[in-house]
Design an enzyme around this catalytic site. Sequence first.
Site, mmCIF file in Angstrom:
data_model
loop_
_atom_site.group_PDB
_atom_site.id
_atom_site.type_symbol
_atom_site.label_atom_id
_atom_site.label_comp_id
_atom_site.label_asym_id
_atom_site.label_seq_id
_atom_site.Cartn_x
_atom_site.Cartn_y
_atom_site.Cartn_z
ATOM 1 N N SER A 160 1.029 -1.033 0.129
ATOM 2 C CA SER A 160 0.137 0.050 0.098
ATOM 3 C C SER A 160 1.138 1.649 -0.196
ATOM 4 O O SER A 160 1.967 1.589 -0.861
ATOM 5 C CB SER A 160 -0.964 -0.085 1.337
ATOM 6 O OG SER A 160 -1.891 1.016 1.052
ATOM 7 N N HIS A 187 -2.551 -1.410 -3.291
ATOM 8 C CA HIS A 187 -3.760 -0.590 -2.895
ATOM 9 C C HIS A 187 -3.333 1.008 -4.198
ATOM 10 O O HIS A 187 -3.093 1.722 -4.019
ATOM 11 C CB HIS A 187 -3.828 0.372 -1.547
ATOM 12 C CG HIS A 187 -3.872 -1.010 -0.729
ATOM 13 N ND1 HIS A 187 -4.481 -0.925 0.480
ATOM 14 C CD2 HIS A 187 -4.714 -2.230 -0.662
ATOM 15 C CE1 HIS A 187 -4.568 -1.835 2.006
ATOM 16 N NE2 HIS A 187 -4.787 -2.296 0.421
ATOM 17 N N ASP A 280 -4.743 -4.392 6.364
ATOM 18 C CA ASP A 280 -4.314 -5.561 5.610
ATOM 19 C C ASP A 280 -3.562 -6.485 5.103
ATOM 20 O O ASP A 280 -1.927 -5.597 5.264
ATOM 21 C CB ASP A 280 -5.080 -3.968 4.185
ATOM 22 C CG ASP A 280 -5.703 -5.712 3.299
ATOM 23 O OD1 ASP A 280 -6.167 -6.642 2.987
ATOM 24 O OD2 ASP A 280 -5.496 -5.198 1.246
#
Length: 340
Positions: A160, A187, A280
Amino acid sequence: MKIAIVNDVAMAAEALRRVVASTQEHQVLWIARTGLEAVRMCLDNRPDLILMDLNMPEMDGVEATRQIMEQSPCAILVVTGRPQDNVNHVFRALGAGALDVTATPVLQGKVGGDSELLAKIKTIGKLIRHSGETAPPPRQNPVGERGDGPVHTLVAIGASTGGPSAVARVLSDWTAPAGCAIVVVQHIDETFASHFAKWLDDQLTMPVRVIGEGDELVAGTVLIAKTNDHLLLDQNYRLRYDAAPRDYVYRPSVDVFFHCVAQHWRGDAVGVLLTGMGRDGGDGLLAMRRAGKTTIAQDQASSAVYGMPRAAAELDAAQQILPLDKIGASLRNRLGSRLG
């Protein structure tokens, strides 16, 4: 949220101020005209979110992002004119710790970029508030027979904040051995996923392409999730997308894909969780470890944001916790490299 604006063009800064002021949820904390001024102001009065331009005098947005993430880290959204014309700078900023990118809205007339910018701000707000939320349950995919193919080893990478440059560094100077495929879940908004794939392709010796619905794994190729829906691997070893869980803030979710690998992939696999805000990937990496797969997480010192790897460490999901520069070497030592 308390939002700061960094832009040297008065009209652009005013357009951003009006977008933020148009809602009751946010307020403009301060406006900086240069990257250097932003670094100083952030030290004195740190906002929840910075809307960061790229091209500015004294210090550009890339260097400002890097220094802010080192000295007074907070969420940063790159807001710049025609991001597609500044791909290299955009991914340098994302690698330095920016969360996402969008175009600067215009001041005159109906502001077409307002809704997109506010949607990005809303998503980042959810990410900040929900950084401690639990992972979604594993997705259930149609049962089918696995088709034989050339791929017998899968490297699954999740990232991310700071991820683009981290992924590039892990995979640089490496050509995956025969039968090895690499899938990256980063992401990033779907409007910029193809630019990410092209940028990464320029950095690596291996070919890079985005994943289409129903694609198969391809040995020796880096495959990139390309939509805001979650990437799945079904029991037929086909790559698919699913919008559910719709309310999950991380999109595409690393957890969802890692769970699919743990559930369906019968061959050798390595899960790698890199820098990122939130949690995540930690739960999915644990599922991979419990399924007998090799698991690696980035260490705190080398992470732009030590959120996702921290979650993995807290769950004891990673067999190895390594600095970024050691992760690529670990993959090469374990899997080898194609000659020639």
